[in-house]
Structures are given as structure tokens and as C-alpha cells.
Design an enzyme around this catalytic site. Structure first.
Site, mmCIF file in Angstrom:
data_model
loop_
_atom_site.group_PDB
_atom_site.id
_atom_site.type_symbol
_atom_site.label_atom_id
_atom_site.label_comp_id
_atom_site.label_asym_id
_atom_site.label_seq_id
_atom_site.Cartn_x
_atom_site.Cartn_y
_atom_site.Cartn_z
ATOM 1 N N LYS A 118 27.249 61.145 48.135
ATOM 2 C CA LYS A 118 25.974 60.781 48.747
ATOM 3 C C LYS A 118 25.467 59.450 48.214
ATOM 4 O O LYS A 118 24.807 58.715 48.914
ATOM 5 C CB LYS A 118 24.933 61.864 48.483
ATOM 6 C CG LYS A 118 25.181 63.128 49.237
ATOM 7 C CD LYS A 118 24.070 64.115 49.005
ATOM 8 C CE LYS A 118 24.313 65.390 49.796
ATOM 9 N NZ LYS A 118 23.260 66.358 49.614
ATOM 10 N N HIS A 145 11.198 63.171 45.779
ATOM 11 C CA HIS A 145 10.137 62.742 46.696
ATOM 12 C C HIS A 145 8.990 62.054 45.960
ATOM 13 O O HIS A 145 7.829 62.440 46.081
ATOM 14 C CB HIS A 145 9.593 63.905 47.514
ATOM 15 C CG HIS A 145 10.606 64.482 48.443
ATOM 16 N ND1 HIS A 145 11.189 63.747 49.456
ATOM 17 C CD2 HIS A 145 11.167 65.703 48.503
ATOM 18 C CE1 HIS A 145 12.044 64.508 50.098
ATOM 19 N NE2 HIS A 145 12.060 65.692 49.549
#
Length: 171
Positions: A118, A145
Site C-alpha cells: 500500500k 485520520h
């Protein structure tokens, strides 16, 4: 004869349902411009914040950006100290856009992505420092986040910790 009329009625109902499904794909939501004839008139295009019944708008834009502001060109110097920081806002397509930044951006030296991983490597030409700060290039360096406040405090410390004191840019 009655059986045939039932088949015709069933065919019409099925056609209507099919048309409604296709319409939902072509024009999702309640703000469908294809169904509004007033949207083609110049008065409707003048003020997008004006309600149809001419009542005052509930939403008043805070930032009135001019066309020049929105279309301005920003020169990104990948060889210098410029850094792109991607702030991922949940449920806004941020994951897709973040992947696009590391896989598809056309720069002098784009990110190197390996199959099955990723995280990609986004180094400056001839240097071992990154030009992109995102979860797909640096990982979760500022937490899961991270919001604007966390990023403004975290990014300089993470980026500057990897450089010698004399090589740190002024921000």
C-alpha cells in the site's frame, strides 16, 4: 384476450421500473438538473444559492473565491523543499484521491509503487527525502485520520526530524 392485456400491462410496468432505475444511475439524488427545465434559464444560473421559491438561502458561502483564485497555477518544485501534505477527510473520496497521488501523478520523478504494497516511495530526484506527505507515502506518521490541527503540529516535526538542522527549510 385478458391474458394478453395483463402481459402488456406487466411489460409497461417493467419498462417504467427500468426507466426509473436508469434515471437514478444517470441522475442520482434530488438535485437532478436533467429534470429541471428552469435550470436551463439564465436566471437560475445567476445565483446557485437562491431557493426555487425565492426565499433567502439557508446556505451562505463563507469563501467567495474568484475564478482567478480557483484557476491559479501553483508551481511545485520537486527538487527544492516544496512538500505536498494530503489531509484525508473521511467519506469524501480521500482514499481514492490519495492512491491517485502516489500512482498516477505526472512529475519528473513520480512515486515508486510495488505490487502488493500500500505504501509507495516518493523521493525527490537524487535525494532520499519525500515530496509527498500522505498515508500512502509516509504511512500513518501523524495517526489514523489526523485532522488539520494534528497535521499542523505533527508534519513539521516528522519531516524535520529526518533532516540535519542546517538543511531544514524555513516554513
Amino acid at each position: 384476450m385478458e391474458d394478453r392485456s395483463h402481459k402488456v400491462l406487466l411489460a409497461l410496468v417493467m419498462l417504467f421500473l427500468f426507466a426509473m432505475i436508469v434515471l437514478q444511475y444517470v441522475c442520482p439524488g434530488t438535485e437532478c438538473q436533467l429534470l429541471r427545465l428552469r435550470a436551463l434559464s439564465p436566471a437560475a444560473a445567476a445565483d446557485p444559492y437562491r431557493a426555487e421559491d425565492e426565499t433567502p438561502a439557508r446556505f451562505v458561502p463563507r469563501f467567495n473565491f474568484s475564478a482567478d483564485d480557483l484557476l491559479r497555477r501553483v508551481d511545485f518544485n520537486i527538487k527544492g523543499d516544496d512538500l505536498i501534505v494530503f489531509l484525508h477527510i473521511q467519506k469524501t473520496g480521500g482514499t481514492t484521491f490519495g492512491r491517485h497521488l502516489v500512482r498516477n501523478i505526472q512529475l519528473e520523478q513520480p512515486c515508486e509503487c510495488r505490487a502488493g504494497q500500500k505504501k509507495c516511495t516518493c523521493h525527490r530526484p537524487g535525494k532520499r527525502e519525500t515530496w509527498l506527505f500522505s498515508r500512502f507515502s509516509t504511512g500513518w506518521s501523524c495517526g489514523l485520520h489526523a485532522d488539520w490541527t494534528e497535521l499542523t503540529n505533527c508534519v513539521p516535526s516528522v519531516v524535520d526530524s529526518k533532516k540535519e538542522v542546517r538543511l531544514r527549510p524555513s516554513r
